[in-house]
Design a protein around this motif. Sequence first.
Motif, PDB file in Angstrom:
ATOM      1  N   PRO A  26       0.830  -1.211   0.000  1.00  0.00           N
ATOM      2  CA  PRO A  26       0.000   0.000   0.000  1.00  0.00           C
ATOM      3  C   PRO A  26       0.868   1.266   0.000  1.00  0.00           C
ATOM      4  O   PRO A  26       1.969   1.267   0.558  1.00  0.00           O
ATOM      5  CB  PRO A  26      -0.769  -0.121   1.311  1.00  0.00           C
ATOM      6  CG  PRO A  26       0.188  -0.829   2.222  1.00  0.00           C
ATOM      7  CD  PRO A  26       0.959  -1.798   1.357  1.00  0.00           C
ATOM      8  N   TRP A  27       0.365   2.334  -0.627  1.00  0.00           N
ATOM      9  CA  TRP A  27       1.114   3.584  -0.651  1.00  0.00           C
ATOM     10  C   TRP A  27       0.140   4.741  -0.844  1.00  0.00           C
ATOM     11  O   TRP A  27      -1.009   4.569  -1.255  1.00  0.00           O
ATOM     12  CB  TRP A  27       2.150   3.582  -1.779  1.00  0.00           C
ATOM     13  CG  TRP A  27       1.538   3.419  -3.150  1.00  0.00           C
ATOM     14  CD1 TRP A  27       1.280   2.263  -3.815  1.00  0.00           C
ATOM     15  CD2 TRP A  27       1.079   4.484  -4.012  1.00  0.00           C
ATOM     16  NE1 TRP A  27       0.700   2.502  -5.033  1.00  0.00           N
ATOM     17  CE2 TRP A  27       0.568   3.862  -5.189  1.00  0.00           C
ATOM     18  CE3 TRP A  27       1.064   5.870  -3.928  1.00  0.00           C
ATOM     19  CZ2 TRP A  27       0.038   4.599  -6.248  1.00  0.00           C
ATOM     20  CZ3 TRP A  27       0.546   6.614  -4.980  1.00  0.00           C
ATOM     21  CH2 TRP A  27       0.043   5.965  -6.131  1.00  0.00           C
ATOM     22  N   HIS A  73      -4.086  17.683  -4.350  1.00  0.00           N
ATOM     23  CA  HIS A  73      -4.761  16.405  -4.484  1.00  0.00           C
ATOM     24  C   HIS A  73      -3.884  15.315  -3.890  1.00  0.00           C
ATOM     25  O   HIS A  73      -2.721  15.563  -3.536  1.00  0.00           O
ATOM     26  CB  HIS A  73      -5.039  16.098  -5.953  1.00  0.00           C
ATOM     27  CG  HIS A  73      -3.786  15.958  -6.775  1.00  0.00           C
ATOM     28  ND1 HIS A  73      -3.040  17.051  -7.186  1.00  0.00           N
ATOM     29  CD2 HIS A  73      -3.122  14.860  -7.243  1.00  0.00           C
ATOM     30  CE1 HIS A  73      -1.987  16.635  -7.872  1.00  0.00           C
ATOM     31  NE2 HIS A  73      -2.007  15.313  -7.917  1.00  0.00           N
ATOM     32  N   SER A  74      -4.416  14.127  -3.789  1.00  0.00           N
ATOM     33  CA  SER A  74      -3.628  12.992  -3.327  1.00  0.00           C
ATOM     34  C   SER A  74      -3.792  11.839  -4.298  1.00  0.00           C
ATOM     35  O   SER A  74      -4.795  11.748  -5.018  1.00  0.00           O
ATOM     36  CB  SER A  74      -4.059  12.560  -1.919  1.00  0.00           C
ATOM     37  OG  SER A  74      -5.386  12.061  -1.940  1.00  0.00           O
ATOM     38  N   VAL A  75      -2.793  10.974  -4.341  1.00  0.00           N
ATOM     39  CA  VAL A  75      -2.866   9.740  -5.119  1.00  0.00           C
ATOM     40  C   VAL A  75      -2.497   8.599  -4.184  1.00  0.00           C
ATOM     41  O   VAL A  75      -1.616   8.739  -3.328  1.00  0.00           O
ATOM     42  CB  VAL A  75      -1.933   9.763  -6.347  1.00  0.00           C
ATOM     43  CG1 VAL A  75      -2.467  10.685  -7.415  1.00  0.00           C
ATOM     44  CG2 VAL A  75      -0.528  10.187  -5.963  1.00  0.00           C
ATOM     45  N   ALA A  76      -3.188   7.484  -4.342  1.00  0.00           N
ATOM     46  CA  ALA A  76      -2.969   6.371  -3.426  1.00  0.00           C
ATOM     47  C   ALA A  76      -3.340   5.066  -4.100  1.00  0.00           C
ATOM     48  O   ALA A  76      -3.982   5.043  -5.161  1.00  0.00           O
ATOM     49  CB  ALA A  76      -3.805   6.562  -2.153  1.00  0.00           C
ATOM     50  N   SER A  77      -2.943   3.974  -3.468  1.00  0.00           N
ATOM     51  CA  SER A  77      -3.228   2.646  -4.013  1.00  0.00           C
ATOM     52  C   SER A  77      -4.645   2.188  -3.708  1.00  0.00           C
ATOM     53  O   SER A  77      -5.100   1.188  -4.259  1.00  0.00           O
ATOM     54  CB  SER A  77      -2.229   1.621  -3.468  1.00  0.00           C
ATOM     55  OG  SER A  77      -2.246   1.615  -2.048  1.00  0.00           O
ATOM     56  N   ASP A  78      -5.373   2.928  -2.846  1.00  0.00           N
ATOM     57  CA  ASP A  78      -6.770   2.598  -2.563  1.00  0.00           C
ATOM     58  C   ASP A  78      -7.498   3.888  -2.206  1.00  0.00           C
ATOM     59  O   ASP A  78      -6.875   4.867  -1.808  1.00  0.00           O
ATOM     60  CB  ASP A  78      -6.869   1.578  -1.424  1.00  0.00           C
ATOM     61  CG  ASP A  78      -6.350   2.140  -0.113  1.00  0.00           C
ATOM     62  OD1 ASP A  78      -7.137   2.740   0.635  1.00  0.00           O
ATOM     63  OD2 ASP A  78      -5.140   1.990   0.151  1.00  0.00           O
ATOM     64  N   GLY A  80      -9.200   4.796   0.227  1.00  0.00           N
ATOM     65  CA  GLY A  80      -9.155   5.210   1.627  1.00  0.00           C
ATOM     66  C   GLY A  80      -7.745   5.410   2.126  1.00  0.00           C
ATOM     67  O   GLY A  80      -7.476   5.261   3.316  1.00  0.00           O
ATOM     68  N   GLY A  81      -6.809   5.756   1.209  1.00  0.00           N
ATOM     69  CA  GLY A  81      -5.409   5.938   1.573  1.00  0.00           C
ATOM     70  C   GLY A  81      -5.212   7.017   2.618  1.00  0.00           C
ATOM     71  O   GLY A  81      -6.056   7.894   2.808  1.00  0.00           O
ATOM     72  N   ALA A  83      -3.221   9.561   2.682  1.00  0.00           N
ATOM     73  CA  ALA A  83      -2.436  10.661   2.127  1.00  0.00           C
ATOM     74  C   ALA A  83      -2.537  11.928   2.958  1.00  0.00           C
ATOM     75  O   ALA A  83      -1.587  12.704   3.044  1.00  0.00           O
ATOM     76  CB  ALA A  83      -2.874  10.940   0.688  1.00  0.00           C
ATOM     77  N   ALA A  84      -3.712  12.172   3.575  1.00  0.00           N
ATOM     78  CA  ALA A  84      -3.894  13.406   4.352  1.00  0.00           C
ATOM     79  C   ALA A  84      -2.928  13.491   5.525  1.00  0.00           C
ATOM     80  O   ALA A  84      -2.635  14.579   6.019  1.00  0.00           O
ATOM     81  CB  ALA A  84      -5.329  13.491   4.851  1.00  0.00           C
ATOM     82  N   LEU A  85      -2.417  12.354   5.985  1.00  0.00           N
ATOM     83  CA  LEU A  85      -1.517  12.339   7.137  1.00  0.00           C
ATOM     84  C   LEU A  85      -0.056  12.486   6.734  1.00  0.00           C
ATOM     85  O   LEU A  85       0.817  12.617   7.596  1.00  0.00           O
ATOM     86  CB  LEU A  85      -1.696  11.026   7.916  1.00  0.00           C
ATOM     87  CG  LEU A  85      -3.120  10.717   8.392  1.00  0.00           C
ATOM     88  CD1 LEU A  85      -3.148   9.361   9.080  1.00  0.00           C
ATOM     89  CD2 LEU A  85      -3.626  11.808   9.325  1.00  0.00           C
ATOM     90  N   LEU A  86       0.226  12.468   5.420  1.00  0.00           N
ATOM     91  CA  LEU A  86       1.602  12.507   4.950  1.00  0.00           C
ATOM     92  C   LEU A  86       2.061  13.933   4.678  1.00  0.00           C
ATOM     93  O   LEU A  86       1.248  14.811   4.389  1.00  0.00           O
ATOM     94  CB  LEU A  86       1.721  11.690   3.660  1.00  0.00           C
ATOM     95  CG  LEU A  86       1.357  10.207   3.776  1.00  0.00           C
ATOM     96  CD1 LEU A  86       1.415   9.570   2.398  1.00  0.00           C
ATOM     97  CD2 LEU A  86       2.286   9.500   4.735  1.00  0.00           C
ATOM     98  N   PRO A  87       3.369  14.191   4.740  1.00  0.00           N
ATOM     99  CA  PRO A  87       3.873  15.524   4.382  1.00  0.00           C
ATOM    100  C   PRO A  87       3.654  15.780   2.896  1.00  0.00           C
ATOM    101  O   PRO A  87       3.662  14.839   2.087  1.00  0.00           O
ATOM    102  CB  PRO A  87       5.365  15.442   4.714  1.00  0.00           C
ATOM    103  CG  PRO A  87       5.686  13.984   4.663  1.00  0.00           C
ATOM    104  CD  PRO A  87       4.450  13.279   5.144  1.00  0.00           C
TER     105      PRO A  87
END
Length: 317
Positions: A26-27, A73-78, A80-81, A83-87
Motif C-alpha cells: 500500500p502507498w 490532491h492525493s494519489v494512493a493505491s486505494d 481510503g489511503g 495521504a492526508a496524514l503525509l507531508p
Amino acid sequence: MDLLSDVVAAMRVGRPHYARGERHTPWAMRHPSFAGAGFHLVLEGRVWLTPSDGEPVELQAGDIAFLPHGSSHSVASDPGGCAALLPPTPLVDLRRDGLTDRGEAGVGVRTTMLCGAYLMDRARPHPLLAEMPEVVHLPARPGRHAALRGATELLATELAEPRLGRDALLPALLDALLLYMMRAWLDERPGGDAAGGWSAALRDPAVHAALQGIHGAPERPWTVKELGAAAGLSRAAFSRRFTTSVGRPPLSYLTWWRMTLAAGLLRGSDASLRHVANRTGYASEFAFSAAFKREHGMSPGAYRRQNTSTGPRVDLP
C-alpha cells in the motif's frame, strides 16, 4: 498560430517537467497546489486520485488525470489511503527533474506512473483554461483519442530505455501531450456547445472567425464593425454574440489579449520594447508602456526584470 496553440504559448512559463514514479501497495502521496497544470499518466497498475474537494477517481493503466489548475490532491493505491496524514510532496520536484522515484521498497503490487508539470502565468489565466474542471479524467478507451494515446505510448517508450536524442524528444512530447489533453477535453466536454463558455465559442463559426482575426493580427487597429464583418454579422449582432460567448466585449478582449501577448514576449524573449509595442498594436513605446502599466500594475521593464532575473518563481515545500 491557431487559437489553442496561442492560449498555451501565452500562458506557459519555461519548459515542462516530469518524473517517473514506482510504488508498491500500500502507498499514498499528497501533492500541494502549484502555479501551473499537471497530470498523472498510469503506465502500470491502478491509482486512486482524490481532489482536495471531491470524490476519489479511479485511474487504470493507460488513463490520464489532467489537473489544469494545479490543484492540491492525493494519489494512493486505494480510495481510503492515508495521504492526508503525509507531508506534502511536489507533483514534480524540479530539483530532481526527470528521475525515477521508486519510493520505499515494498512487496505489494507495483504501480508505475508518469507525472508531469507545466508552469503557467497564473496572473492572467485564459478563460479557456479557467473554465476547465479541477480534474479531467481521460480513460484509455479503445478507438478514442488516437493521437493522445500515441503520444503516451511514445513517452512510455522513451522513458523505458534512455537513447540518443531523449533530452530533446521528451520536452517536445510533453508539450504535445498538453495540447492533446486539452483537445480531448474540448471533444468530450459535458454539454458540448450547450454548456457555453470559451470552448463553445471555438465551435461558433462567427465568433471563431473574429477570434482568428484578433489572434492572427493583434497589431491591427480592429474596430467592432471590422470584426463583425469578419464574422459575417452586423455590428450589434456580432457584439452581443461575441460578448455572450467569450465573456468580454470584442475590443476589451482585444486589449486583454494584446497585454497577455506582450507579457509573454517580455518574459520569454529579448525583444525590444519598440518591437513588443509594434507587435501588439501600439504606435509608440510610451502608449504601450502606459497601457501595459494599467493592465499589469508595473512598467514593461519592471515586469521583464521580475520575471526573467531569477527565472519563474516556484514554491516547493
